[in-house]
Design a protein around this motif. Structure first.
Motif, PDB file in Angstrom:
ATOM      1  N   HIS A 376       0.842  -1.199   0.000  1.00 39.02           N
ATOM      2  CA  HIS A 376       0.000   0.000   0.000  1.00 39.02           C
ATOM      3  C   HIS A 376       0.877   1.250   0.000  1.00 39.02           C
ATOM      4  CE1 HIS A 376      -3.727   2.144   0.473  1.00 39.02           C
ATOM      5  NE2 HIS A 376      -3.411   2.638   1.648  1.00 39.02           N
ATOM      6  N   VAL A 377       0.296   2.380  -0.412  1.00 35.37           N
ATOM      7  CA  VAL A 377       0.999   3.665  -0.404  1.00 35.37           C
ATOM      8  C   VAL A 377       0.140   4.712   0.295  1.00 35.37           C
ATOM      9  CG1 VAL A 377       2.066   5.475  -1.797  1.00 35.37           C
ATOM     10  CG2 VAL A 377       2.131   3.122  -2.596  1.00 35.37           C
ATOM     11  N   VAL A 378       0.769   5.499   1.173  1.00 38.29           N
ATOM     12  CA  VAL A 378       0.109   6.630   1.820  1.00 38.29           C
ATOM     13  C   VAL A 378       0.986   7.861   1.601  1.00 38.29           C
ATOM     14  CG1 VAL A 378      -1.121   5.257   3.536  1.00 38.29           C
ATOM     15  CG2 VAL A 378       1.205   6.059   4.025  1.00 38.29           C
ATOM     16  N   LEU A 379       0.550   8.981   2.126  1.00 40.62           N
ATOM     17  CA  LEU A 379       1.279  10.236   1.941  1.00 40.62           C
ATOM     18  C   LEU A 379       1.735  10.764   3.297  1.00 40.62           C
ATOM     19  CD1 LEU A 379       2.110  11.996  -0.444  1.00 40.62           C
ATOM     20  CD2 LEU A 379       0.024  13.337  -0.105  1.00 40.62           C
ATOM     21  N   CYS A 380       3.019  11.092   3.373  1.00 41.89           N
ATOM     22  CA  CYS A 380       3.622  11.615   4.597  1.00 41.89           C
ATOM     23  C   CYS A 380       3.969  13.088   4.376  1.00 41.89           C
ATOM     24  CB  CYS A 380       4.874  10.811   4.935  1.00 41.89           C
ATOM     25  SG  CYS A 380       5.785  11.411   6.369  1.00 41.89           S
ATOM     26  N   VAL A 381       3.510  13.948   5.278  1.00 46.26           N
ATOM     27  CA  VAL A 381       3.714  15.393   5.120  1.00 46.26           C
ATOM     28  C   VAL A 381       4.409  15.938   6.371  1.00 46.26           C
ATOM     29  CG1 VAL A 381       2.656  17.557   4.415  1.00 46.26           C
ATOM     30  CG2 VAL A 381       1.475  15.398   3.931  1.00 46.26           C
ATOM     31  N   PRO A 382       5.736  16.058   6.344  1.00 46.94           N
ATOM     32  CA  PRO A 382       6.436  16.661   7.499  1.00 46.94           C
ATOM     33  C   PRO A 382       6.140  18.159   7.566  1.00 46.94           C
ATOM     34  CG  PRO A 382       7.939  15.406   6.077  1.00 46.94           C
ATOM     35  CD  PRO A 382       6.668  15.603   5.316  1.00 46.94           C
ATOM     36  N   LEU A 383       5.717  18.626   8.723  1.00 45.48           N
ATOM     37  CA  LEU A 383       5.455  20.052   8.895  1.00 45.48           C
ATOM     38  C   LEU A 383       6.784  20.788   9.080  1.00 45.48           C
ATOM     39  CD1 LEU A 383       2.322  20.015  11.233  1.00 45.48           C
ATOM     40  CD2 LEU A 383       2.428  20.010   8.741  1.00 45.48           C
ATOM     41  N   THR A 384       6.893  21.927   8.466  1.00 45.88           N
ATOM     42  CA  THR A 384       8.159  22.673   8.498  1.00 45.88           C
ATOM     43  C   THR A 384       8.055  23.989   9.241  1.00 45.88           C
ATOM     44  OG1 THR A 384       7.618  23.734   6.372  1.00 45.88           O
ATOM     45  CG2 THR A 384       8.877  21.682   6.297  1.00 45.88           C
ATOM     46  N   LYS A 385       6.844  24.389   9.568  1.00 44.99           N
ATOM     47  CA  LYS A 385       6.656  25.679  10.230  1.00 44.99           C
ATOM     48  C   LYS A 385       6.172  25.480  11.651  1.00 44.99           C
ATOM     49  CE  LYS A 385       5.552  27.933   5.834  1.00 44.99           C
ATOM     50  NZ  LYS A 385       4.542  28.691   5.051  1.00 44.99           N
ATOM     51  N   HIS A 414       5.644   0.482  10.398  1.00 48.17           N
ATOM     52  CA  HIS A 414       6.748   1.202   9.765  1.00 48.17           C
ATOM     53  C   HIS A 414       6.418   1.427   8.299  1.00 48.17           C
ATOM     54  CE1 HIS A 414       8.815  -0.365  13.338  1.00 48.17           C
ATOM     55  NE2 HIS A 414       9.638   0.673  13.176  1.00 48.17           N
ATOM     56  N   ALA A 415       6.797   2.594   7.810  1.00 45.61           N
ATOM     57  CA  ALA A 415       6.596   2.941   6.401  1.00 45.61           C
ATOM     58  C   ALA A 415       7.937   3.382   5.820  1.00 45.61           C
ATOM     59  CB  ALA A 415       5.568   4.061   6.260  1.00 45.61           C
ATOM     60  N   LEU A 416       8.086   3.177   4.517  1.00 49.56           N
ATOM     61  CA  LEU A 416       9.316   3.540   3.825  1.00 49.56           C
ATOM     62  C   LEU A 416       9.071   4.789   2.996  1.00 49.56           C
ATOM     63  CD1 LEU A 416      12.252   2.901   3.051  1.00 49.56           C
ATOM     64  CD2 LEU A 416      11.351   1.455   1.204  1.00 49.56           C
ATOM     65  N   LEU A 417       9.724   5.885   3.371  1.00 47.37           N
ATOM     66  CA  LEU A 417       9.583   7.133   2.623  1.00 47.37           C
ATOM     67  C   LEU A 417      10.280   7.017   1.272  1.00 47.37           C
ATOM     68  CD1 LEU A 417      10.238   9.901   5.317  1.00 47.37           C
ATOM     69  CD2 LEU A 417       8.052   8.953   4.559  1.00 47.37           C
ATOM     70  N   LEU A 418       9.628   7.522   0.230  1.00 47.06           N
ATOM     71  CA  LEU A 418      10.207   7.524  -1.115  1.00 47.06           C
ATOM     72  C   LEU A 418      10.773   8.914  -1.374  1.00 47.06           C
ATOM     73  CD1 LEU A 418       7.450   5.546  -3.054  1.00 47.06           C
ATOM     74  CD2 LEU A 418       9.438   4.687  -1.805  1.00 47.06           C
ATOM     75  N   MET A 419      12.104   8.978  -1.450  1.00 48.88           N
ATOM     76  CA  MET A 419      12.784  10.266  -1.561  1.00 48.88           C
ATOM     77  C   MET A 419      13.804  10.211  -2.694  1.00 48.88           C
ATOM     78  SD  MET A 419      13.283  10.813   2.569  1.00 48.88           S
ATOM     79  CE  MET A 419      13.428  12.593   2.557  1.00 48.88           C
ATOM     80  N   PRO A 420      14.185  11.358  -3.266  1.00 48.52           N
ATOM     81  CA  PRO A 420      15.057  11.386  -4.437  1.00 48.52           C
ATOM     82  C   PRO A 420      16.355  10.613  -4.271  1.00 48.52           C
ATOM     83  CG  PRO A 420      14.138  13.563  -4.031  1.00 48.52           C
ATOM     84  CD  PRO A 420      13.739  12.707  -2.875  1.00 48.52           C
ATOM     85  N   SER A 421      17.004  10.727  -3.122  1.00 50.87           N
ATOM     86  CA  SER A 421      18.260  10.020  -2.909  1.00 50.87           C
ATOM     87  C   SER A 421      18.077   8.749  -2.093  1.00 50.87           C
ATOM     88  CB  SER A 421      19.258  10.950  -2.198  1.00 50.87           C
ATOM     89  OG  SER A 421      18.729  11.389  -0.958  1.00 50.87           O
ATOM     90  N   GLY A 422      16.836   8.308  -1.972  1.00 49.67           N
ATOM     91  CA  GLY A 422      16.539   7.120  -1.172  1.00 49.67           C
ATOM     92  C   GLY A 422      16.080   7.511   0.215  1.00 49.67           C
ATOM     93  N   GLY A 423      15.037   6.881   0.657  1.00 53.93           N
ATOM     94  CA  GLY A 423      14.467   7.231   1.950  1.00 53.93           C
ATOM     95  C   GLY A 423      14.807   6.226   3.032  1.00 53.93           C
ATOM     96  N   HIS A 424      14.064   6.289   4.112  1.00 55.71           N
ATOM     97  CA  HIS A 424      14.318   5.450   5.280  1.00 55.71           C
ATOM     98  C   HIS A 424      12.981   5.078   5.914  1.00 55.71           C
ATOM     99  CE1 HIS A 424      14.235   9.696   6.468  1.00 55.71           C
ATOM    100  NE2 HIS A 424      13.630   9.277   7.561  1.00 55.71           N
ATOM    101  N   LEU A 425      13.044   4.129   6.830  1.00 54.50           N
ATOM    102  CA  LEU A 425      11.839   3.710   7.536  1.00 54.50           C
ATOM    103  C   LEU A 425      11.471   4.734   8.600  1.00 54.50           C
ATOM    104  CD1 LEU A 425      12.486  -0.106   8.137  1.00 54.50           C
ATOM    105  CD2 LEU A 425      11.019   0.934   6.400  1.00 54.50           C
ATOM    106  N   VAL A 426      10.180   5.004   8.695  1.00 57.48           N
ATOM    107  CA  VAL A 426       9.658   5.873   9.740  1.00 57.48           C
ATOM    108  C   VAL A 426       8.437   5.200  10.351  1.00 57.48           C
ATOM    109  CG1 VAL A 426      10.501   8.010   8.689  1.00 57.48           C
ATOM    110  CG2 VAL A 426       8.235   7.145   8.091  1.00 57.48           C
ATOM    111  N   ALA A 427       8.106   5.585  11.558  1.00 57.41           N
ATOM    112  CA  ALA A 427       6.940   5.016  12.233  1.00 57.41           C
ATOM    113  C   ALA A 427       5.691   5.798  11.857  1.00 57.41           C
ATOM    114  CB  ALA A 427       7.134   5.037  13.734  1.00 57.41           C
TER     115      ALA A 427
END
Length: 647
Positions: A376-385, A414-427
């Motif tokens: 499955h795929v979900v969306l992770c949105v880190p808040l920056t402000k 645990h979910a695996l973030l998809l990032m340009p240089s490769g992501g990591h597992l996050v809870a």
């Protein structure tokens, strides 16, 4: 909402003729040859399970399976069938089988009328090439033995075999082997789980191929115990994965989570472009909104209002998303397409987000073995402000799920973030007893004959509201009433009023249920006394005491808390003869308290609290856990004896 298929397939499938072994006259697999210890508590015995994985190249594997099972009774009948999946990336070379009677005499070989070929669509798929051939050799006379053989050629080397010969409760295994043959240039990665003592990989060479082999014998029937981990976490298993792989020309490495993330990200790179009209619409939607979380919410609500989930599973489509522009024009997509679309919408609103792979609706992944374990795929949105850094999680496939809520489907994982240089597992967000709450307040009016009426208001939050919330969004009022009635632990009642409503609640979805009940003969009246059950709706059952030595851990899979406050309004001239002693239990398994009070206005107030954690305990703690549950069950059944003082 699966987006990845471990089995994919072919256009040409052959039903092989019976092998010479099947056609011979010698009895095969007589039931009398099974050791008595393997038949004990077993519905079926795996006589032979041979699986071989041949790695031919970074892009191709061949898997061969030979499975022989003796079905002892009708409860083992499910093992008399074999389902082999196929699609554009996996083809079936052959599928053959035979069935034998109790003495090992051949009844017949697998025939065309024993095999059905059909789509494995999940019912919400617009397009899928995932199909299966189901061979059915079930019999009506027991015991009998089925013998299946098949071979699958795969052009999807992202997935290697998982060997698990003992897959069901009350299934024994007589003998099983697993072999992997791979070139030295494509070293095997594997993880051994729950293997018996002394069982490990045997290494050898076969020409230019490295050979790994495992062998099991005489596994007694597996018996699932109360409050134990899933069977997959208890039975012997070997999980394998590639070091390097290739899927339809897209190659990658798989020795770290970062590599899997990068491969998946690159596969979908450049597919998040939106039409200019949509970008302008989103910009207008969030114009003037300075709060970052509020901007995200507005975009998410736009996504929910303008899209719907439909699975697309064609070849590489199991991993590669539809472009965001396509979702924008059609209004539909699967989990990765909708998450990618949500990512693009947020980007238009000036918010950075990341798609994340997760295993939904199943136990969490094994974080210590990088491999494709996700569906499955979900969306992770880190808040920056803002002073407090936080993360918003969005389930993009649902039109009704609450903002920033993962729930039992994808929470506590645990979910695996998809990032340009490769992501990591996050809870993903964790939901414990503080979040999964059920708070109930009730007024019960009891007459002198023991009849009663009740008005009940129940607020559920977090995972505790999911079942009721599903009723609210999917059923009409009459069906809601029927389902609620089925859930009430009452012997004799009728619902005279029901209302379900979503309730604003800080940070969590919540549902409020308002009930009115008629309860004829709720209390037993006998002479001067009325015997009143003070626990209206929250009785907890005891569990079976241990028989013999416990084998598995104690696994409490769902954390929750319950709070009940019930006031009983009794007729004038009726007083409690005595009140139950308060109960307070504080253990590592949970906490429980009850108290009954006579209030100045003549009512009786019953207060009950129960909190249970999400945790594991050693098997030696099971007797103490059983005792904890027994004490709760006993306290939940306590009655108050009311005395008619003017009779």
């Amino acid at each position: 909402m699966h987006f990845i298929k471990k089995a994919a397939s072919c256009f040409g499938v052959l039903l092989g003729a019976a092998s010479a072994a099947y056609a011979g006259g010698q009895p095969k697999y007589p039931v009398a040859a099974i050791a008595a210890a393997l038949r004990e508590n077993a519905h079926a015995v795996v006589r032979q399970y041979e699986e071989t994985l041949l790695v031919k190249s970074p892009s191709r594997t061949v898997s061969t399976v030979h499975r022989v099972v003796t079905i002892l009774d009708e409860n083992g009948d499910s093992q008399g069938r074999e389902l082999v999946q196929y699609d554009q990336l996996n083809s079936i070379n052959y599928l053959r089988g035979a069935v034998y009677d109790a003495d090992g005499r051949l009844l017949h070989n697998l025939r065309s009328n024993n095999v059905k070929d059909y789509s494995l669509s999940d019912g919400s798929s617009l397009a899928t090439d995932n199909r299966g051939r189901l061979a059915d050799l079930r019999q009506t006379a027991y015991p009998y033995t089925v013998d299946f053989e098949y071979e699958v050629v795969s052009d999807n080397s992202l997935f290697y075999s998982t060997w698990s010969p003992q897959t069901e409760e009350q299934q024994a295994v007589e003998h099983a082997t697993f072999r992997v043959l791979t070139p030295a240039t494509l070293p095997l990665r594997y993880q051994e789980r729950h293997l018996p003592k002394g069982v490990k990989a045997a290494r050898s060479q076969d020409g230019s191929l490295e050979v790994y082999q495992w062998e099991l014998a005489n596994l007694p029937a597996f018996e699932d115990e109360a409050d134990s981990p899933p069977i997959s976490e208890q039975v012997p298993m070997v999980v394998t994965a590639p070091t390097t792989f290739e899927v339809q020309g897209h190659s990658g490495s798989l020795t770290s989570w970062q590599q899997l993330s990068q491969w998946t990200y690159e596969l979908n790179a450049g597919r998040d472009e939106l039409p200019e009209t949509v970008k302008a619409r989103i910009a207008a939607l969030v114009q003037g909104e300075t709060d970052e979380r509020a901007r995200i919410r507005k975009v998410y609500e736009f996504l929910q209002a303008n899209t719907r989930y439909i699975s697309i599973q064609l070849g590489l489509g199991g991993w590669q998303t539809f472009p965001a522009s396509t979702v924008s024009s059609t209004g539909y997509g699967d989990c990765k397409a909708l998450s990618n679309y949500g990512k693009a919408l947020l980007q238009a609103a000036g918010v950075t987000s990341y798609c994340a792979l997760v295993r939904a609706d199943e136990p969490d992944i094994h974080t210590d073995f990088p491999s494709s374990q996700f569906n499955h795929v979900v969306l992770c949105v880190p808040l920056t402000k803002g002073a407090k850094r936080d993360t918003v999680w969005l389930e993009c496939t649902s039109q009704t799920i609450a903002f920033n809520y993962m729930g039992s489907f994808t929470g506590n994982r645990h979910a695996l973030l998809l990032m340009p240089s490769g992501g990591h597992l996050v809870a993903t967000p964790k939901y414990g007893a503080a979040e999964n709450r059920r708070e109930r307040r009730a007024d019960v009016y009891v007459d002198a004959q023991g009849n009663a009426t009740a008005t009940i208001r129940t607020v559920r939050t977090g995972q505790e509201q999911e079942r009721v919330s599903a009723l609210l969004t999917s059923l009409d009022a009459s069906e809601q009433k029927k389902k609620i009635a089925e859930s009430l632990a009452l012997a004799n009642f009728s619902i005279t009023k029901l209302n379900l409503a979503s309730t604003p609640f800080p940070g969590l979805p919540a549902v409020t249920e308002t009930l009115a009940l008629a309860l004829p003969n709720y209390a037993a009246a006998s002479g001067k006394r009325i015997f009143l059950n003070i626990n209206l709706l929250s009785k907890t059952s005891a569990i079976v005491p241990p028989v013999g030595e416990r084998q598995s851990e104690v696994w409490l899979s769902h954390a929750y808390s319950q709070a009940d406050t019930i006031r009983f309004h009794v007729p004038a001239g009726v007083k409690p003869e005595s009140l139950p002693t308060p109960v307070q239990l504080t253990t590592a398994f949970g906490t429980y308290t009850t108290q009954v009070q006579a209030l100045p206005d003549g009512t009786l107030q019953y207060v009950r609290r129960l909190s249970m954690p999400h945790t594991r305990f050693d098997r030696t703690d099971y007797p103490a856990y059983v005792d904890f549950r027994r004490k709760i069950s006993t306290a939940d059944k306590v009655q108050v004896v009311l005395l008619k003082t003017d009779a």
